[in-house]
Design an enzyme around this catalytic site. Structure first.
Site, PDB file in Angstrom:
ATOM      1  N   ARG A 104      58.948  41.210  34.983  1.00  0.00           N
ATOM      2  CA  ARG A 104      59.526  42.532  34.695  1.00  0.00           C
ATOM      3  C   ARG A 104      61.044  42.436  34.641  1.00  0.00           C
ATOM      4  O   ARG A 104      61.691  43.042  33.818  1.00  0.00           O
ATOM      5  CB  ARG A 104      59.084  43.544  35.732  1.00  0.00           C
ATOM      6  CG  ARG A 104      57.801  44.270  35.413  1.00  0.00           C
ATOM      7  CD  ARG A 104      56.643  43.339  35.060  1.00  0.00           C
ATOM      8  NE  ARG A 104      55.392  44.046  34.887  1.00  0.00           N
ATOM      9  CZ  ARG A 104      54.523  44.286  35.874  1.00  0.00           C
ATOM     10  NH1 ARG A 104      54.750  43.831  37.099  1.00  0.00           N
ATOM     11  NH2 ARG A 104      53.419  44.957  35.632  1.00  0.00           N
ATOM     12  N   ASP A 113      53.804  38.837  31.927  1.00  0.00           N
ATOM     13  CA  ASP A 113      53.330  40.215  31.984  1.00  0.00           C
ATOM     14  C   ASP A 113      53.663  40.878  30.645  1.00  0.00           C
ATOM     15  O   ASP A 113      54.176  40.238  29.729  1.00  0.00           O
ATOM     16  CB  ASP A 113      53.958  40.974  33.167  1.00  0.00           C
ATOM     17  CG  ASP A 113      52.977  41.991  33.750  1.00  0.00           C
ATOM     18  OD1 ASP A 113      52.534  42.862  32.984  1.00  0.00           O
ATOM     19  OD2 ASP A 113      52.639  41.884  34.943  1.00  0.00           O
ATOM     20  N   HIS A 170      47.711  42.848  30.788  1.00  0.00           N
ATOM     21  CA  HIS A 170      49.126  42.549  31.077  1.00  0.00           C
ATOM     22  C   HIS A 170      49.601  41.412  30.164  1.00  0.00           C
ATOM     23  O   HIS A 170      50.303  40.501  30.615  1.00  0.00           O
ATOM     24  CB  HIS A 170      49.320  42.195  32.555  1.00  0.00           C
ATOM     25  CG  HIS A 170      49.288  43.399  33.456  1.00  0.00           C
ATOM     26  ND1 HIS A 170      50.279  44.367  33.443  1.00  0.00           N
ATOM     27  CD2 HIS A 170      48.391  43.818  34.378  1.00  0.00           C
ATOM     28  CE1 HIS A 170      49.988  45.319  34.337  1.00  0.00           C
ATOM     29  NE2 HIS A 170      48.845  45.017  34.906  1.00  0.00           N
ATOM     30  N   ASP A 194      44.096  41.926  36.826  1.00  0.00           N
ATOM     31  CA  ASP A 194      44.245  43.324  37.240  1.00  0.00           C
ATOM     32  C   ASP A 194      44.496  44.229  36.040  1.00  0.00           C
ATOM     33  O   ASP A 194      45.042  43.806  35.021  1.00  0.00           O
ATOM     34  CB  ASP A 194      45.410  43.474  38.228  1.00  0.00           C
ATOM     35  CG  ASP A 194      46.720  42.980  37.636  1.00  0.00           C
ATOM     36  OD1 ASP A 194      46.694  41.921  36.980  1.00  0.00           O
ATOM     37  OD2 ASP A 194      47.744  43.659  37.801  1.00  0.00           O
ATOM     38  N   GLU A 195      44.098  45.475  36.203  1.00  0.00           N
ATOM     39  CA  GLU A 195      44.501  46.565  35.309  1.00  0.00           C
ATOM     40  C   GLU A 195      44.307  46.222  33.825  1.00  0.00           C
ATOM     41  O   GLU A 195      45.146  46.552  32.995  1.00  0.00           O
ATOM     42  CB  GLU A 195      45.973  46.937  35.566  1.00  0.00           C
ATOM     43  CG  GLU A 195      46.212  47.420  36.978  1.00  0.00           C
ATOM     44  CD  GLU A 195      47.674  47.723  37.264  1.00  0.00           C
ATOM     45  OE1 GLU A 195      47.934  48.744  37.925  1.00  0.00           O
ATOM     46  OE2 GLU A 195      48.551  46.941  36.846  1.00  0.00           O
ATOM     47  N   TRP A 246      44.515  43.807  46.281  1.00  0.00           N
ATOM     48  CA  TRP A 246      45.753  44.588  46.167  1.00  0.00           C
ATOM     49  C   TRP A 246      45.490  46.088  46.166  1.00  0.00           C
ATOM     50  O   TRP A 246      46.346  46.863  46.559  1.00  0.00           O
ATOM     51  CB  TRP A 246      46.537  44.187  44.914  1.00  0.00           C
ATOM     52  CG  TRP A 246      45.993  44.697  43.609  1.00  0.00           C
ATOM     53  CD1 TRP A 246      44.993  44.142  42.881  1.00  0.00           C
ATOM     54  CD2 TRP A 246      46.434  45.844  42.881  1.00  0.00           C
ATOM     55  NE1 TRP A 246      44.765  44.869  41.746  1.00  0.00           N
ATOM     56  CE2 TRP A 246      45.648  45.925  41.712  1.00  0.00           C
ATOM     57  CE3 TRP A 246      47.427  46.806  43.094  1.00  0.00           C
ATOM     58  CZ2 TRP A 246      45.801  46.924  40.763  1.00  0.00           C
ATOM     59  CZ3 TRP A 246      47.592  47.814  42.143  1.00  0.00           C
ATOM     60  CH2 TRP A 246      46.777  47.860  40.995  1.00  0.00           C
ATOM     61  N   TYR A 265      53.471  46.065  49.713  1.00  0.00           N
ATOM     62  CA  TYR A 265      54.179  46.078  48.426  1.00  0.00           C
ATOM     63  C   TYR A 265      55.655  46.352  48.676  1.00  0.00           C
ATOM     64  O   TYR A 265      56.068  47.472  48.957  1.00  0.00           O
ATOM     65  CB  TYR A 265      53.553  47.112  47.478  1.00  0.00           C
ATOM     66  CG  TYR A 265      52.514  46.474  46.578  1.00  0.00           C
ATOM     67  CD1 TYR A 265      51.529  45.655  47.113  1.00  0.00           C
ATOM     68  CD2 TYR A 265      52.533  46.664  45.196  1.00  0.00           C
ATOM     69  CE1 TYR A 265      50.585  45.048  46.301  1.00  0.00           C
ATOM     70  CE2 TYR A 265      51.593  46.059  44.374  1.00  0.00           C
ATOM     71  CZ  TYR A 265      50.628  45.252  44.932  1.00  0.00           C
ATOM     72  OH  TYR A 265      49.702  44.647  44.115  1.00  0.00           O
ATOM     73  N   PHE A 266      56.430  45.291  48.545  1.00  0.00           N
ATOM     74  CA  PHE A 266      57.849  45.378  48.861  1.00  0.00           C
ATOM     75  C   PHE A 266      58.660  46.017  47.737  1.00  0.00           C
ATOM     76  O   PHE A 266      59.886  46.076  47.814  1.00  0.00           O
ATOM     77  CB  PHE A 266      58.405  43.984  49.190  1.00  0.00           C
ATOM     78  CG  PHE A 266      58.034  43.462  50.557  1.00  0.00           C
ATOM     79  CD1 PHE A 266      57.251  44.205  51.432  1.00  0.00           C
ATOM     80  CD2 PHE A 266      58.478  42.218  50.985  1.00  0.00           C
ATOM     81  CE1 PHE A 266      56.915  43.730  52.700  1.00  0.00           C
ATOM     82  CE2 PHE A 266      58.163  41.726  52.244  1.00  0.00           C
ATOM     83  CZ  PHE A 266      57.381  42.476  53.102  1.00  0.00           C
ATOM     84  N   ASP A 267      57.972  46.492  46.677  1.00  0.00           N
ATOM     85  CA  ASP A 267      58.722  47.287  45.698  1.00  0.00           C
ATOM     86  C   ASP A 267      58.879  48.729  46.182  1.00  0.00           C
ATOM     87  O   ASP A 267      59.587  49.512  45.560  1.00  0.00           O
ATOM     88  CB  ASP A 267      58.089  47.232  44.292  1.00  0.00           C
ATOM     89  CG  ASP A 267      56.603  47.542  44.284  1.00  0.00           C
ATOM     90  OD1 ASP A 267      55.967  47.568  45.359  1.00  0.00           O
ATOM     91  OD2 ASP A 267      56.070  47.764  43.180  1.00  0.00           O
ATOM     92  N   THR A 316      58.860  43.936  40.180  1.00  0.00           N
ATOM     93  CA  THR A 316      60.282  44.211  39.928  1.00  0.00           C
ATOM     94  C   THR A 316      60.558  45.167  38.769  1.00  0.00           C
ATOM     95  O   THR A 316      61.631  45.119  38.176  1.00  0.00           O
ATOM     96  CB  THR A 316      61.042  42.889  39.667  1.00  0.00           C
ATOM     97  OG1 THR A 316      60.456  42.254  38.517  1.00  0.00           O
ATOM     98  CG2 THR A 316      60.991  41.953  40.856  1.00  0.00           C
ATOM     99  N   GLU A 317      59.590  46.034  38.436  1.00  0.00           N
ATOM    100  CA  GLU A 317      59.891  46.999  37.379  1.00  0.00           C
ATOM    101  C   GLU A 317      61.237  47.694  37.639  1.00  0.00           C
ATOM    102  O   GLU A 317      62.033  47.892  36.737  1.00  0.00           O
ATOM    103  CB  GLU A 317      58.818  48.090  37.311  1.00  0.00           C
ATOM    104  CG  GLU A 317      57.500  47.647  36.712  1.00  0.00           C
ATOM    105  CD  GLU A 317      56.520  47.154  37.766  1.00  0.00           C
ATOM    106  OE1 GLU A 317      56.961  46.652  38.823  1.00  0.00           O
ATOM    107  OE2 GLU A 317      55.306  47.260  37.522  1.00  0.00           O
TER     108      GLU A 317
HETATM  109  C1  ACM Z   1      49.029  44.749  40.794  1.00  0.00           C
HETATM  110  O1  ACM Z   1      49.861  45.306  41.527  1.00  0.00           O
HETATM  111  N1  ACM Z   1      48.695  45.277  39.626  1.00  0.00           N
HETATM  112  C2  ACM Z   1      48.397  43.522  41.200  1.00  0.00           C
END
Ligand code: ACM
Length: 690
Positions: free
Chosen positions: A164, A193, A267, A330-331, A397, A422-424, A473-474
């Site tokens: 990101r 990603d 992703h 994921d996703e 997650w 989640y450290f974001d 890191t978005e």
């Molecule tokens: C994630 O946060 N999508 C693994």
């Protein structure tokens, strides 16, 4: 006064005295499994030799790394040598456990012994911590003791998202140094990603020529013209294979394994932008995506796509010798698979029930490939859907349910749950915190995380390899902010995964933290210390209330100015609305509201967020202020016209008319559409001048 408080005072006193004398209780982080004081002490001075037998490679490596750490941190200048009264490193096969070590301090010296190189290394880190508990580089008196130490968990990971936002190779090495100083041992490197492909792949040069670059969303970036091209400046970057080899070796020397992550099947926008034939639907991007969130682009399931992925993974395995390869999972939004006749035909042909089973088939095919090459596949917990691949390890997650399911099914698993690890997420509500997700994940909450869910049997518990904290890191644009998001929370995390439960104590950890943070300063790590407010009258958006409980609170950074400090807005992107409780309106109030606009560059996959701003009364829209509720007639309307052409923040003013008593104020914006998204930076309320 408790013993802990006395220790805390001793440490602070030791720091303040600055005499280089070690406080009585060592400030090791993570706290060792066992620490038994003995009688006497040993003074380490510049004359103390650091000794390891030339025949004992593991010991000489540990001694060298110890000397490196001492030098890099500006501590006591020590040299190799031999003799009585030394700091010695020795391989001792009697110590059981690959990561275990014994550290003894006696009046005749310091000895680190371990049966394996990792144990010797961790012993070296502990001696370094003992010698850097106070500032300066003078002699240090160590109280005699025996430390017997070994980690609670084998997987002690940090994820850094370099997709990101790209971080320099030099920063990655620093990050690895800081992890090693906490005895963390897995660096999960999120390399691909939608927003960027960061790894040079020799067979597919367009992955980085195209997929590593993008123009950030928003008006400010669009107006930032690169003189070299006459077009908006592209941002990004990638790691060459030579750089990666160097980083992998650097990490290995610090007993850190790098687990690379190559995301599939979702992703994948950056890769599909580079090679559109890999996609399941046409794509109109000449670089990586400038949007955040859950995008629709997904690899197709042609044999040629598997050739691509296997070729990529072959180069990845060549670069990363560790056992685990992370393939994301994921996703992955299935819309493009649902809409594609070719993919629907393939599902039928394979005898699969649905798109989830197709993803499971996809992952199994990749897993078989990795297994043939002696590697293990790790994936996010979505790899459980549609049937997990036989040897897959699950990284949980979406909470810890994925870990529980995996362990029940006899699969290894790693706990990396959002939001707890989640450290974001921001660390406090202080307006000086860096941008990120808006939930508060405090140092203490990380420390108190339970990595051993009670619902698992002892046999199932054995499948929990460990835990991992993730720094996506978005919203972490700069390396300085990445450091602040990761530290000091990584210290709390490290103790949680290393130290036996019986030895964990938040108050005790808090007392050791100042010395730990002083070590960070020695290592050039600026951890999170939010600056006090410049003007105490200002109420920043972080201090206001969001109007409704929110799933999507974010602390978004302004997109301007291009250089220098940017405003940060706490905003619910599904409902941008702020409340100030109990404002005194008994006399007219002068309101100053500083507002900014950011691009609405969020995608939500199959779960769209239906945010529609209130309709504007003028082309540029307005900030509306209401009393007591967010509905009804505004008590003030502040036109956005003066702010519309300003990419950074703009101050607006209005007078709020008097009404008896205190009232909750509600702030919302009107606008033609949701892009740009308007947000409050800060407000002040003062008595209106008559
Ligand atoms: C994630 O946060 N999508 C693994």
């Amino acid at each position: 006064m408790t013993g802990t408080m006395i220790r805390a005072i001793c440490i602070v006193a030791g720091l303040a005295a600055g005499a280089g004398l070690q406080a009585a209780e060592p400030s090791l982080v993570p706290r060792p499994a066992s620490d038994r004081p003995a009688s006497g002490s040993f003074i380490v001075s510049a004359a103390t030799p650091v000794e390891a037998s030339a025949q004992d490679k593991a010991a000489t490596d540990a001694a060298q790394r110890f000397l490196g750490l001492m030098q890099e941190s500006g501590a006591l200048p020590l040299k190799t040598g031999s003799g009585a009264n030394a700091i010695r490193f020795v391989t001792d096969k009697k110590i059981t456990g690959a990561e275990a070590y014994r550290l003894t301090v006696s009046p005749s010296g310091v000895t680190v012994s371990a049966s394996h190189p990792a144990g010797l290394f961790y012993g070296a880190v502990s001696v370094w911590q003992l010698l850097t508990a106070a500032p300066g580089n003078g002699p240090v008196t160590l109280e005699a003791r025996t430390i017997d130490d070994a980690p609670r968990f084998a997987w002690r990971g940090l994820l850094l998202d370099s997709a990101r936002h790209f971080q320099s190779p030099a920063y990655i090495k620093q990050f690895i140094d800081w992890m090693a100083a906490l005895k963390l041992n897995v660096f999960h490197w999120h390399l691909t990603d939608d927003e960027g492909w960061r790894l040079e792949i020799k067979h597919y040069p367009k992955l980085t020529a195209i997929g590593a670059w993008s123009v950030p969303a928003g008006q400010a970036a669009a107006a930032d013209i690169d003189p070299a091209t006459g077009k908006p400046r592209r941002h990004g970057g990638f790691y060459t294979q030579d750089q990666v080899r160097e980083i992998v070796a650097y990490a290995a020397a610090r007993h850190i394994t790098i687990v690379p992550e190559i995301e599939m099947p979702g992703h994948a926008t950056a890769a599909i932008a580079a090679y559109p034939e890999l996609g399941s639907a046409p794509i109109a991007l000449d670089g990586a995506s400038p949007d955040w969130g859950v995008l629709f682009n997904i690899y197709n399931v042609d044999d040629k796509t598997f050739t691509f992925l296997e070729t990529v993974l072959t180069e990845v395995m060549d670069l990363f010798p560790g056992r685990y390869i992370h393939v994301g999972g994921d996703e992955a939004v299935k819309k493009q698979w649902r809409d594609s006749p070719a993919i629907q035909a393939r599902i039928k042909q394979l005898g699969l029930k649905n798109e989830d089973e197709l993803q499971a088939w996809f992952v199994r095919r990749i897993e078989a490939f990795l297994t043939r090459h002696g590697r293990r596949l790790v994936g996010w917990d979505e790899i459980l859907q549609g049937g997990i691949a036989p040897h897959a390890t699950v990284m949980s997650w979406r909470g810890i349910d994925g870990a529980l399911t995996a362990a029940h099914q006899g699969h290894d698993t790693i706990l990396a749950p959002a939001p707890d690890l989640y450290f974001d997420n921001r660390q406090s509500e202080a307006p000086g915190e860096p941008p990120g997700r808006g939930k508060v994940i405090s140092l203490e909450s990380v420390y108190e995380f339970n990595p051993a869910p009670g619902s698992l049997s002892p046999e199932e518990q054995r499948h929990i390899l460990g835990a991992q904290a993730n720094l996506f890191t978005e919203h972490v644009r700069t390396e300085a902010n990445a450091s602040r998001m990761a530290y000091p929370r990584a210290a709390a995390f490290a103790e949680m995964v290393w130290t036996p439960t019986a030895r964990m104590d938040w108050t005790d950890f808090s007392a050791r933290l100042p010395a730990e943070r002083a070590r960070y300063a020695r290592l050039g790590l600026q951890d999170d210390q939010p600056a006090p407010k410049a003007d105490p009258r200002r109420l920043y958006s972080q201090e206001l209330k969001l109007c409704a409980p929110s799933n999507n609170p974010l602390v978004l950074e302004d997109d301007a100015p291009i250089e220098g400090e940017r405003a940060k807005f706490l905003v619910d992107i599904a409902n941008p609305c702020w409340q100030l409780p109990q404002a005194d309106l008994s006399a007219p109030v002068a309101l100053t509201a500083t507002v900014g606009q950011v691009p609405y560059n969020f995608q939500f996959g199959d779960d769209p967020v239906d945010y529609r701003p209130r309709p504007p009364h003028s082309p540029e829209g307005e900030l509306e202020v209401r009393a007591d509720s967010c509905d009804g007639d505004p008590i003030a309307t502040l036109p956005l016209a003066p702010a519309a052409g300003n990419f950074a923040t703009t101050r607006l003013t209005a007078t709020l008319p008097a009404r008896p008593g205190r009232h909750d104020l509600c702030f919302t914006f009107t606008s033609k559409g949701r892009d740009p998204l308007w947000a409050i930076d800060w407000i002040t309320l003062d008595p209106a001048k008559p």
